[in-house]
Enzyme design. Structure first.
Site, short mmCIF file in Angstrom:
data_model
loop_
_atom_site.label_atom_id
_atom_site.label_comp_id
_atom_site.label_asym_id
_atom_site.label_seq_id
_atom_site.Cartn_x
_atom_site.Cartn_y
_atom_site.Cartn_z
N GLU A 48 0.85 -1.19 0.00
CA GLU A 48 0.00 0.00 0.00
C GLU A 48 0.88 1.24 0.00
O GLU A 48 1.78 1.37 0.83
CB GLU A 48 -0.88 0.04 1.24
N ASP A 59 -5.92 8.22 9.86
CA ASP A 59 -4.52 7.95 10.18
C ASP A 59 -4.17 8.38 11.59
O ASP A 59 -4.60 9.44 12.07
CB ASP A 59 -3.60 8.67 9.19
#
Length: 253
Positions: A48, A59
């Site tokens: 990724e 995140d």
């Protein structure tokens, strides 16, 4: 069935899947291809690539900081694509970014520009399942898969809906909240993962908070593999390529 799905189904037959996440350009775009090659050499099934964004809601602090480093390095999605157009990756690549980044680039243009690259999937964590029609029709004639995330709050009917036409792999989120290390898992997590595996026809990978070989082994017992991000991002920043390679090798062997 998309190329990424076939690839992962074949890899699943011979071993557990390991997908590391890195933030593209956090350590300079000139190092991106070296990082990809290092991860592949040490056992990554696919990789990724994070696209830096100013408001990364999914995140945790480590990946947020890496995104800020990439933005400080003037990294854009356009520049990432240009690097990938001139590089042959040893394993499939998956772009993980926020919808605004893809929209700003122009989705049709992005898909066209990626046709000559090894990008085989998109993960767009802020794109609701109900709004996938903003992206999916543009992918019909492409080998790029749009991957699904299944959260801990997804009930069985919702899981069935999410996985019924899923491609690539199902990203099973293991915590409520953001990515990161040192997370606590709820008691019924293994049963939740087993339910997703039971309902899905494609590989299921556990991610968010996975940060040591013991956790990798645990989740690989109940699903098809894992995604590891923050630990690798932190290692690349602090320890460099060689030590990060050793870390990834420990995860995969």
């Amino acid at each position: 069935m998309k190329k990424l799905t076939n690839y992962l189904l074949q890899k699943k037959e011979v071993g557990k899947l390991f997908v590391p996440y890195i933030m593209a350009g956090a350590n300079g775009l000139d190092n991106l291809t070296k990082e990809i090659e290092m991860l592949a050499e040490n056992g990554a099934t696919a990789i990724e690539l994070g696209v830096p964004f100013s408001d990364p809601v999914a995140d945790g602090p480590i990946i947020q900081a890496a995104g800020l480093d990439a933005l400080a390095n003037k990294v854009t999605l356009k520049k990432i694509v240009q690097v990938l157009q001139n590089f042959q990756s040893p394993v499939p690549l998956i772009l993980m970014g926020y919808y605004n980044s893809f929209f700003h680039y122009g989705l049709a243009e992005l898909i066209t520009d990626l046709a000559s690259t090894d990008v085989a999937g998109f993960i767009i964590p802020d794109l609701p399942y109900e709004h996938q029609n903003l992206v999916l029709p543009l992918l019909n004639d492409s080998e790029i898969a749009l991957l699904q995330l299944v959260t801990l709050t997804s009930h069985e009917d919702r899981i069935k809906e999410l996985v019924q036409n899923a491609e690539g792999f199902v990203y099973a989120v293991t915590i409520n909240g953001t990515t990161g290390t040192g997370k606590n898992y709820r008691d019924d997590l293994d049963q939740h993962l087993e339910k997703i595996v039971e309902l899905a026809d494609i590989p299921v990978l556990a991610g968010f908070g996975v940060s040591n070989p013991e956790q990798v082994a645990r989740f690989s017992e109940v699903c098809d593999g894992v995604v590891v991000g923050s630990k690798i991002v932190q290692s690349l920043k602090n320890d460099g390529l060689t030590k990060t390679g050793q870390l990834v090798y420990a995860f995969t062997h």
